[in-house]
Scaffold this active site. Sequence first.
Site, PDB file in Angstrom:
ATOM      1  N   SER A  10      -5.878  -2.034  -3.285  1.00  0.00           N
ATOM      2  CA  SER A  10      -6.164  -1.244  -2.084  1.00  0.00           C
ATOM      3  C   SER A  10      -6.528  -2.238  -0.983  1.00  0.00           C
ATOM      4  O   SER A  10      -6.914  -3.377  -1.272  1.00  0.00           O
ATOM      5  CB  SER A  10      -7.294  -0.233  -2.335  1.00  0.00           C
ATOM      6  N   ASP A 104     -25.412  -0.012   8.817  1.00  0.00           N
ATOM      7  CA  ASP A 104     -26.403  -0.915   9.412  1.00  0.00           C
ATOM      8  C   ASP A 104     -26.630  -0.529  10.853  1.00  0.00           C
ATOM      9  O   ASP A 104     -25.720  -0.051  11.521  1.00  0.00           O
ATOM     10  CB  ASP A 104     -25.882  -2.359   9.390  1.00  0.00           C
ATOM     11  N   HIS A 260      -9.716  -4.588  -4.426  1.00  0.00           N
ATOM     12  CA  HIS A 260      -9.776  -4.080  -3.053  1.00  0.00           C
ATOM     13  C   HIS A 260      -9.845  -5.295  -2.126  1.00  0.00           C
ATOM     14  O   HIS A 260     -10.757  -6.117  -2.242  1.00  0.00           O
ATOM     15  CB  HIS A 260     -11.033  -3.210  -2.891  1.00  0.00           C
TER      16      HIS A 260
HETATM   17  P1  FAD Z   1     -27.381   1.794   0.175  1.00  0.00           P
HETATM   18  O1  FAD Z   1     -26.651   1.614  -1.110  1.00  0.00           O
HETATM   19  O2  FAD Z   1     -28.016   3.104   0.397  1.00  0.00           O
HETATM   20  O3  FAD Z   1     -28.528   0.694   0.252  1.00  0.00           O
HETATM   21  C1  FAD Z   1     -28.218  -0.688   0.341  1.00  0.00           C
HETATM   22  C2  FAD Z   1     -29.101  -1.490  -0.576  1.00  0.00           C
HETATM   23  O4  FAD Z   1     -30.471  -1.267  -0.217  1.00  0.00           O
HETATM   24  C3  FAD Z   1     -28.994  -1.082  -2.048  1.00  0.00           C
HETATM   25  O5  FAD Z   1     -27.964  -1.766  -2.726  1.00  0.00           O
HETATM   26  C4  FAD Z   1     -30.362  -1.449  -2.531  1.00  0.00           C
HETATM   27  O6  FAD Z   1     -30.399  -2.843  -2.760  1.00  0.00           O
HETATM   28  C5  FAD Z   1     -31.268  -1.146  -1.370  1.00  0.00           C
HETATM   29  N1  FAD Z   1     -31.824   0.232  -1.398  1.00  0.00           N
HETATM   30  C6  FAD Z   1     -31.674   1.186  -0.440  1.00  0.00           C
HETATM   31  N2  FAD Z   1     -32.355   2.308  -0.767  1.00  0.00           N
HETATM   32  C7  FAD Z   1     -32.954   2.055  -1.944  1.00  0.00           C
HETATM   33  C8  FAD Z   1     -33.800   2.802  -2.807  1.00  0.00           C
HETATM   34  N3  FAD Z   1     -34.170   4.034  -2.518  1.00  0.00           N
HETATM   35  N4  FAD Z   1     -34.209   2.221  -3.959  1.00  0.00           N
HETATM   36  C9  FAD Z   1     -33.842   0.969  -4.289  1.00  0.00           C
HETATM   37  N5  FAD Z   1     -33.044   0.204  -3.503  1.00  0.00           N
HETATM   38  C10 FAD Z   1     -32.613   0.741  -2.359  1.00  0.00           C
HETATM   39  N6  FAD Z   1     -20.796  -0.953   7.103  1.00  0.00           N
HETATM   40  C11 FAD Z   1     -20.380  -0.260   8.180  1.00  0.00           C
HETATM   41  O7  FAD Z   1     -21.119  -0.160   9.174  1.00  0.00           O
HETATM   42  N7  FAD Z   1     -19.139   0.339   8.221  1.00  0.00           N
HETATM   43  C12 FAD Z   1     -18.297   0.271   7.176  1.00  0.00           C
HETATM   44  O8  FAD Z   1     -17.198   0.817   7.241  1.00  0.00           O
HETATM   45  C13 FAD Z   1     -18.701  -0.440   6.004  1.00  0.00           C
HETATM   46  N8  FAD Z   1     -17.899  -0.513   4.919  1.00  0.00           N
HETATM   47  C14 FAD Z   1     -18.358  -1.141   3.792  1.00  0.00           C
HETATM   48  C15 FAD Z   1     -17.537  -1.148   2.649  1.00  0.00           C
HETATM   49  C16 FAD Z   1     -17.956  -1.779   1.494  1.00  0.00           C
HETATM   50  C17 FAD Z   1     -17.062  -1.744   0.273  1.00  0.00           C
HETATM   51  C18 FAD Z   1     -19.212  -2.446   1.468  1.00  0.00           C
HETATM   52  C19 FAD Z   1     -19.656  -3.168   0.224  1.00  0.00           C
HETATM   53  C20 FAD Z   1     -20.024  -2.450   2.578  1.00  0.00           C
HETATM   54  C21 FAD Z   1     -19.614  -1.785   3.757  1.00  0.00           C
HETATM   55  N9  FAD Z   1     -20.426  -1.729   4.894  1.00  0.00           N
HETATM   56  C22 FAD Z   1     -19.994  -1.052   6.009  1.00  0.00           C
HETATM   57  C23 FAD Z   1     -21.731  -2.389   4.922  1.00  0.00           C
HETATM   58  C24 FAD Z   1     -22.877  -1.423   4.562  1.00  0.00           C
HETATM   59  O9  FAD Z   1     -22.983  -0.400   5.524  1.00  0.00           O
HETATM   60  C25 FAD Z   1     -24.175  -2.227   4.535  1.00  0.00           C
HETATM   61  O10 FAD Z   1     -24.165  -3.131   3.463  1.00  0.00           O
HETATM   62  C26 FAD Z   1     -25.452  -1.397   4.553  1.00  0.00           C
HETATM   63  O11 FAD Z   1     -26.536  -2.285   4.838  1.00  0.00           O
HETATM   64  C27 FAD Z   1     -25.778  -0.717   3.246  1.00  0.00           C
HETATM   65  O12 FAD Z   1     -25.012   0.401   3.034  1.00  0.00           O
HETATM   66  P2  FAD Z   1     -24.968   1.032   1.541  1.00  0.00           P
HETATM   67  O13 FAD Z   1     -24.184   2.238   1.568  1.00  0.00           O
HETATM   68  O14 FAD Z   1     -24.671  -0.010   0.554  1.00  0.00           O
HETATM   69  O15 FAD Z   1     -26.521   1.428   1.410  1.00  0.00           O
END
Ligand code: FAD
Length: 290
Positions: A10, A104, A260
């Site tokens: 992908s 972020d 990916h």
């Molecule tokens: P979450 O998984 O909710 O949290 C991130 C990390 O914080 C967790 O892995 C954990 O370490 C910690 N954490 C948070 N809450 C808790 C809790 N309650 N308990 C314990 N630990 C916790 N960003 C963009 O802006 N746009 C995009 O399109 C985009 N695409 C992405 C695609 C991929 C495949 C990846 C890997 C990242 C992408 N990002 C994107 C970046 C992402 O938005 C950032 O890394 C952001 O800081 C975290 O989002 P998340 O969904 O991983 O958050």
Amino acid sequence: MQRNQALKFSYEFFPPRSARMERRLWRTMGQLERLRPEFFSMTYGALGSAQQISVDTALAMHRESPVAVAAHLTGAGADRAAVLAVARQLQSAGVRRIVALRGDTPDGDDAPLHAFPSAVELVAALRRIDDFDISVAAYPEPHPDSRGRRQDLEHLRRKFDAGATRAITQYFFEPDCFLRLRDAAARAGIAAPIVPGILPVHDLDRVREFSRRCGASVPAGFGPLFERAGDDAGARYRLAIELAVELCESLRREGVGQIHFYTLNQSDLCLDISLALGAIHATGPVESAA
Ligand code: FAD
């Protein structure tokens, strides 16, 4: 676990910011769709880009490309109603795949607005709207907000429990980073697929800078390799292919079946890497995957 199997691919793109970039994006997609990938994905507001352009581009990709499209969606800088309105817009256009992320807050924004405390709540809210195919992020190396490896795994499990279908990882350069995460997840009883995210390294300085912010480590050995390639664009290109193919082949030997790619909207590199990994370039019309 099946080893040395044919790989599925992908490809992730980011929204174009100019007419020139838009032309490049469509050219890139046109080339990569001939490899019949599993899906294309379009990032959402990443690095401060406008969210509306992401949605518009994902919708255009869904209309124009025979490849299934996954729209990224985050809760950054918006309230819940606005985020879920975007999800409904995607749903009514027929987009079935979403990459759900917490997101972020852009640099310098001192009043961070997050529609959801984490990706878990976004996944749960999307599940209430429709039976989307939902991908979430996983981190082979600790995310800057990590509270510890055990908590990270628990957090990932909560994303699956909320309804995620698969996880796609942040990029990494050492196979062991990924394998540690995959094996720890399996030991913790997480059976859903975790797909490695691969970033081909063409511009080492840029990758180093980005890695500082997202918590990925860049092997010290890359420095001398890129120094040797110097300003020779061809040598740097060949090196980027060699490094990515080596990493993906190591993963394949460990039973990984899907990759990916973070394309950075550059088709040539990901196309050549995929072909080197055994992807087949279709010659006839590419059928719609929808
Ligand atoms: P979450 O998984 O909710 O949290 C991130 C990390 O914080 C967790 O892995 C954990 O370490 C910690 N954490 C948070 N809450 C808790 C809790 N309650 N308990 C314990 N630990 C916790 N960003 C963009 O802006 N746009 C995009 O399109 C985009 N695409 C992405 C695609 C991929 C495949 C990846 C890997 C990242 C992408 N990002 C994107 C970046 C992402 O938005 C950032 O890394 C952001 O800081 C975290 O989002 P998340 O969904 O991983 O958050």
